[in-house]
Write a protein that holds these residues in place. Sequence first.
Motif, PDB file in Angstrom:
ATOM      1  N   ARG A 129      37.901  41.863  41.962  1.00  0.00           N
ATOM      2  CA  ARG A 129      39.022  40.926  42.017  1.00  0.00           C
ATOM      3  C   ARG A 129      38.665  39.695  41.188  1.00  0.00           C
ATOM      4  NH1 ARG A 129      42.935  41.500  45.604  1.00  0.00           N
ATOM      5  NH2 ARG A 129      43.160  39.249  45.949  1.00  0.00           N
ATOM      6  N   GLU A 130      39.468  39.441  40.174  1.00  0.00           N
ATOM      7  CA  GLU A 130      39.199  38.340  39.251  1.00  0.00           C
ATOM      8  C   GLU A 130      39.825  37.057  39.789  1.00  0.00           C
ATOM      9  OE1 GLU A 130      39.407  37.535  34.426  1.00  0.00           O
ATOM     10  OE2 GLU A 130      40.536  39.177  35.326  1.00  0.00           O
ATOM     11  N   PRO A 131      39.025  36.001  40.002  1.00  0.00           N
ATOM     12  CA  PRO A 131      39.585  34.772  40.566  1.00  0.00           C
ATOM     13  C   PRO A 131      40.423  34.009  39.550  1.00  0.00           C
ATOM     14  CG  PRO A 131      37.277  34.461  40.020  1.00  0.00           C
ATOM     15  CD  PRO A 131      37.576  35.916  39.764  1.00  0.00           C
ATOM     16  N   LEU A 132      41.466  33.346  40.052  1.00  0.00           N
ATOM     17  CA  LEU A 132      42.323  32.511  39.222  1.00  0.00           C
ATOM     18  C   LEU A 132      42.699  31.278  40.041  1.00  0.00           C
ATOM     19  CD1 LEU A 132      43.976  32.250  36.550  1.00  0.00           C
ATOM     20  CD2 LEU A 132      45.902  33.226  37.811  1.00  0.00           C
ATOM     21  N   LYS A 133      42.276  30.097  39.571  1.00  0.00           N
ATOM     22  CA  LYS A 133      42.525  28.856  40.299  1.00  0.00           C
ATOM     23  C   LYS A 133      43.664  28.089  39.633  1.00  0.00           C
ATOM     24  CE  LYS A 133      39.232  26.465  42.021  1.00  0.00           C
ATOM     25  NZ  LYS A 133      38.036  25.587  42.169  1.00  0.00           N
ATOM     26  N   ALA A 140      52.235  42.998  41.711  1.00  0.00           N
ATOM     27  CA  ALA A 140      52.083  43.382  40.305  1.00  0.00           C
ATOM     28  C   ALA A 140      50.630  43.311  39.850  1.00  0.00           C
ATOM     29  CB  ALA A 140      52.949  42.478  39.419  1.00  0.00           C
ATOM     30  N   HIS A 141      49.842  42.410  40.466  1.00  0.00           N
ATOM     31  CA  HIS A 141      48.454  42.199  40.017  1.00  0.00           C
ATOM     32  C   HIS A 141      47.506  42.114  41.222  1.00  0.00           C
ATOM     33  CE1 HIS A 141      49.966  41.526  35.964  1.00  0.00           C
ATOM     34  NE2 HIS A 141      50.850  40.695  36.481  1.00  0.00           N
ATOM     35  N   PRO A 142      47.287  43.218  41.911  1.00  0.00           N
ATOM     36  CA  PRO A 142      46.450  43.185  43.121  1.00  0.00           C
ATOM     37  C   PRO A 142      44.982  42.873  42.843  1.00  0.00           C
ATOM     38  CG  PRO A 142      46.999  45.447  42.502  1.00  0.00           C
ATOM     39  CD  PRO A 142      47.831  44.559  41.638  1.00  0.00           C
ATOM     40  N   SER A 143      44.541  42.994  41.599  1.00  0.00           N
ATOM     41  CA  SER A 143      43.132  42.738  41.297  1.00  0.00           C
ATOM     42  C   SER A 143      42.845  41.272  41.009  1.00  0.00           C
ATOM     43  CB  SER A 143      42.691  43.580  40.094  1.00  0.00           C
ATOM     44  OG  SER A 143      43.397  43.191  38.931  1.00  0.00           O
ATOM     45  N   ILE A 144      43.881  40.406  41.022  1.00  0.00           N
ATOM     46  CA  ILE A 144      43.685  38.979  40.766  1.00  0.00           C
ATOM     47  C   ILE A 144      43.636  38.230  42.088  1.00  0.00           C
ATOM     48  CG2 ILE A 144      44.673  36.905  39.731  1.00  0.00           C
ATOM     49  CD1 ILE A 144      45.802  38.631  37.516  1.00  0.00           C
ATOM     50  N   ASP A 145      42.577  37.479  42.274  1.00  0.00           N
ATOM     51  CA  ASP A 145      42.382  36.680  43.486  1.00  0.00           C
ATOM     52  C   ASP A 145      42.921  35.273  43.214  1.00  0.00           C
ATOM     53  OD1 ASP A 145      41.550  35.682  45.905  1.00  0.00           O
ATOM     54  OD2 ASP A 145      39.445  35.518  45.341  1.00  0.00           O
ATOM     55  N   LEU A 146      44.211  35.072  43.506  1.00  0.00           N
ATOM     56  CA  LEU A 146      44.886  33.815  43.190  1.00  0.00           C
ATOM     57  C   LEU A 146      44.538  32.754  44.227  1.00  0.00           C
ATOM     58  CD1 LEU A 146      46.895  32.338  41.369  1.00  0.00           C
ATOM     59  CD2 LEU A 146      48.741  33.210  42.828  1.00  0.00           C
TER      60      LEU A 146
END
Length: 295
Positions: free
Chosen positions: A93-97, A119-125
Amino acid sequence: MDRAQLPLNALRAFEAAARHLNFTRAAIELCVSQGAVSHQVAQLERRLGARLFHRLPRGLALTDEGHVLVPVLAEMFDRVAATLDQYGEGRFREPLKVGVVGTFATGWLLPRLDSFARAHPSIDLRISTNNNRVDLVAEALDFAIRFGDGAWHGTHAEPMLRAPMTPVCAPAIAARLKSPADLVHEQLLRSYRPDEWALWFDAAGVPAPNLRGPIFDSSALMGSAAAAGLGIALVPTAMFTRELASELLVQPFPFEVDVGSYWLTRLISRPENSAMRHFRDWLMEETGRASVQSS
């Protein structure tokens, strides 16, 4: 020291003992014996040729050499742990701040976040809110969503959504308003941007009164105050569609004024990664759809 020769178990034992200043509590954390922790630390001290702890009758105290080593190890283990945490459910999971001005967060973004997550389950928002004052560097943000004119030093700003402002109020107050001139006799709620009401009265063709109402640092809070009957708020109606639809708030007059837009911003020096690109593309598609629907 060569990486292949790093005494990882001993370093782990030392870092835990340094946090607890106690071999026994470190051993409990690491699920080993107290003797094992003490042995690993002593072995590390021999290898470094320096004492890392003062052994005291009631615990431990770091030596100067120990104080130097502790923050390096703490940062290293924290970074490893944070990276491993991104591997959830068998995928990375790729973090996004993202820092978001509070009104946009509650009025526009939150109702649509499920769409992004699906749409983007692999992004850790990771979202933090602010009152439009944000420091991309200090807060280590990938993006910041702001309201204004797009002119922020050292920042790449991409326009997202127009946000014309108009007065809104509780239905009971709206019932006694017949023309824009009637607002002169009402409590007018203000934001920290002092010229907004003057611009609106100019657009409505009415001289602006002297303003004495309370000042808010958030349109969301100001809208809540208006819904509670505390006065009339000048807000971007695109952020209050639910309140207007449910008639918690009423727009008594059609006159609007443009004082700014919402922008997606990032540091010019910050290269976009895949998570940032996915979020930007999704956000621009959603705001573009919202603009078409409102036109």
